[in-house]
Structure formats: structure tokens, C-alpha cells
Design an enzyme around this catalytic site. Sequence first.
Site, PDB file in Angstrom:
ATOM      1  N   THR A 117      36.698  42.020  36.958  1.00 60.23           N
ATOM      2  CA  THR A 117      37.542  43.190  37.165  1.00 60.23           C
ATOM      3  C   THR A 117      38.962  42.821  37.568  1.00 60.23           C
ATOM      4  O   THR A 117      39.188  41.775  38.210  1.00 60.23           O
ATOM      5  CB  THR A 117      36.945  44.083  38.274  1.00 60.23           C
ATOM      6  OG1 THR A 117      37.858  45.139  38.584  1.00 60.23           O
ATOM      7  CG2 THR A 117      36.699  43.294  39.554  1.00 60.23           C
ATOM      8  N   TYR A 141      34.494  45.596  46.660  1.00 57.62           N
ATOM      9  CA  TYR A 141      34.162  45.534  45.234  1.00 57.62           C
ATOM     10  C   TYR A 141      34.889  44.371  44.572  1.00 57.62           C
ATOM     11  O   TYR A 141      34.283  43.523  43.906  1.00 57.62           O
ATOM     12  CB  TYR A 141      34.526  46.851  44.550  1.00 57.62           C
ATOM     13  CG  TYR A 141      34.522  46.758  43.042  1.00 57.62           C
ATOM     14  CD1 TYR A 141      33.337  46.502  42.344  1.00 57.62           C
ATOM     15  CD2 TYR A 141      35.705  46.911  42.313  1.00 57.62           C
ATOM     16  CE1 TYR A 141      33.336  46.395  40.955  1.00 57.62           C
ATOM     17  CE2 TYR A 141      35.701  46.823  40.935  1.00 57.62           C
ATOM     18  CZ  TYR A 141      34.524  46.560  40.264  1.00 57.62           C
ATOM     19  OH  TYR A 141      34.528  46.452  38.896  1.00 57.62           O
TER      20      TYR A 141
END
Length: 330
Positions: A117, A141
Site C-alpha cells: 500500500t 495499517y
Amino acid sequence: MTVLVTGGAGYIGSHMVWELVDRDEPVVVLDRLSTGFRWAVAPEAAFVEGDIGDEALLDDVIARFGVDAIIHFAGSVVVPDSVADPLGYYLNNTVKSRAVIAAAVRNGVRHFVFSSTSAVYGDPPTIPVGEDAPLKPLSPYGTSKLMTELMLADVAAAHDFRYAALRYFNVAGADPKGRTGQSTRGATHLIKVAVETALGDRPEIQVFGTDYDTPDGTGVRDYIHVADLIDAHVRALDHLRAGNPSLIANCGYERGFSVLEVLKAVERVAGLSLPVRIAPRRPGDSPKVVARSERVRQVLGWAPRWDDLDTIVGHALAWERSRRRRNDLR
């Protein structure tokens, strides 16, 4: 030989499975169906319901199906949730990714494609952001994904094992053929939420923060069509199978749109006005993140086909409407 797709019943994973099936590749999906759907998996693919943290199950699946490559999507993806539940995210995204990597090494699976990501960059000092930028995640995250990247690099240095870590920017849209799309309950992706609002499933859409240092004060993101993202995965898999070295690459279009610009695109495509409510910033959000993507273009020969915001919105809207026609709003 077979490709194992973890999380293959989810949004991006189901698109990957359909693409592999289109290429006549044998595929097996491992998914616990916490956010994915069994119906989203192409019928030609084998399916095993289970948790990627179950190492005995991983060993069995790899041996039983003759797995020679793993494409790893399974994980948790909501930034604010990771801030509220960091330990849950480190368990699901890092500890369980370690289990998948360990199973690959233990069973001689040499090719591994990882769903990473742009959140690993945090608030990058330079836009567009390249792969060599400082890695300073703003959320658990992002940190959980970065930790998996570090594991992959260490494992590749110690074993006969190569990987591609693809750092996604904001994934949106749906299969142009209408076979699958974003169906997660309570999804937080902006285009998904805006389309649901346009169709009356949500009473309004919230804009989280209008005081960022951006042209209109709202966050700016690089939106990539899911079909273009999947093409990058296919090319990464072929790259590894050809004996090429491991790769870390951004997947984006090198162009950003603000939240308000995206909402205007949804209004334009849907032909209506959206009810919008301004809300405070969310913890863990970056003001602006846009990809520099020379590496994926040059190394993998990747070129986008669907890099038009209205097209991305149009495919997302078509998918939501098709779900309503099937009464498939689970």
C-alpha cells in the site's frame, strides 16, 4: 502448476482470480469469508474456506493443489479501524502474513506477489512519491504492511525465493465485464461510498477534512482502476517466473484528484447531486498521496487502459446497479 490467491473472495482478490482464469491458469482461493463472498470467486477456481494463519491448512493446500506461486491479498484495510485496533491489524496483516511466507518457504514456493500500500509512505515530503521515498506510515495499517515488506526482503535474502510488493494507491472501479466489483459491507472507499449514496443506500456522504494544504482543502489521492491494478499483478507474476529479481513498485497513475473532484465526477456520471456533510479529519489520513510509477511501467511494461476518472466511476456505478438487479445487496 497452480496459483494460490489468498483473500480471493474479496474485492481485489476476486478480480485477480477472474484474470487468472481468463489466462487458463489453475487457481485455488483461500479465504475465510470475513469480508469476501463465495459467489465472487470464478466458478473455475478451486475454493478452500479457511484462515491464512492456519499453517497446517496452508501446507495442505499448497501440497494438494501443487501451488507454485502465491498472490497474497488477505488482510484488513481500513485505516481508521487500524488506529482503533492496532493489535488486530498487526495480527491479521503481519503475523498471518508471516505464516503465509513461512508456508511458501517450507513448501518450496518461490514466487510471491504481495498486496502492499501507498500508506507505507505516510505524508510524503515530495509529490509524486517514488519507491525510494522515506517510509513513515501514519497508521498501524501502513506499518503492518511495511513490516510484511521487510519480512519478504529478509526471506528473499536467505532463501530461493523472490517477491513483488505492489504498493497500491486508491483502488476503485469494477470488472469492465461486470463479473465482480466492490461488495464489502460498510466499505469506506470513497468512490464506493459515493456511488452507494447516489443510489440511495446511504443518506449522505461525509467529507473528512476541508482544511488540508491542497487546492480545495480536501485530501488528494491517485485513483487506479482495479482492472489496471490486476494487470500489474499478472505482469509481476510473469516477471518472477521468468527468473527476474524481486521488485517493489508503486501502482498508480501519477495524477491525483481531490475528494470534492471525485464527488463531482460521481454526480456527473450519475446525473444527480449528492448530499454532502463536512466532517473532521480522520486519524491516519494523509493530505496528498500521488504515485510516481516509472518503475512499474519500465520494469513490467505496464500501461494503464482505464485511467479516466469518469470511466472508473462508471464501472463502479454499473456494478452497484447490477447488484440491485440481482437483489444481491449482502
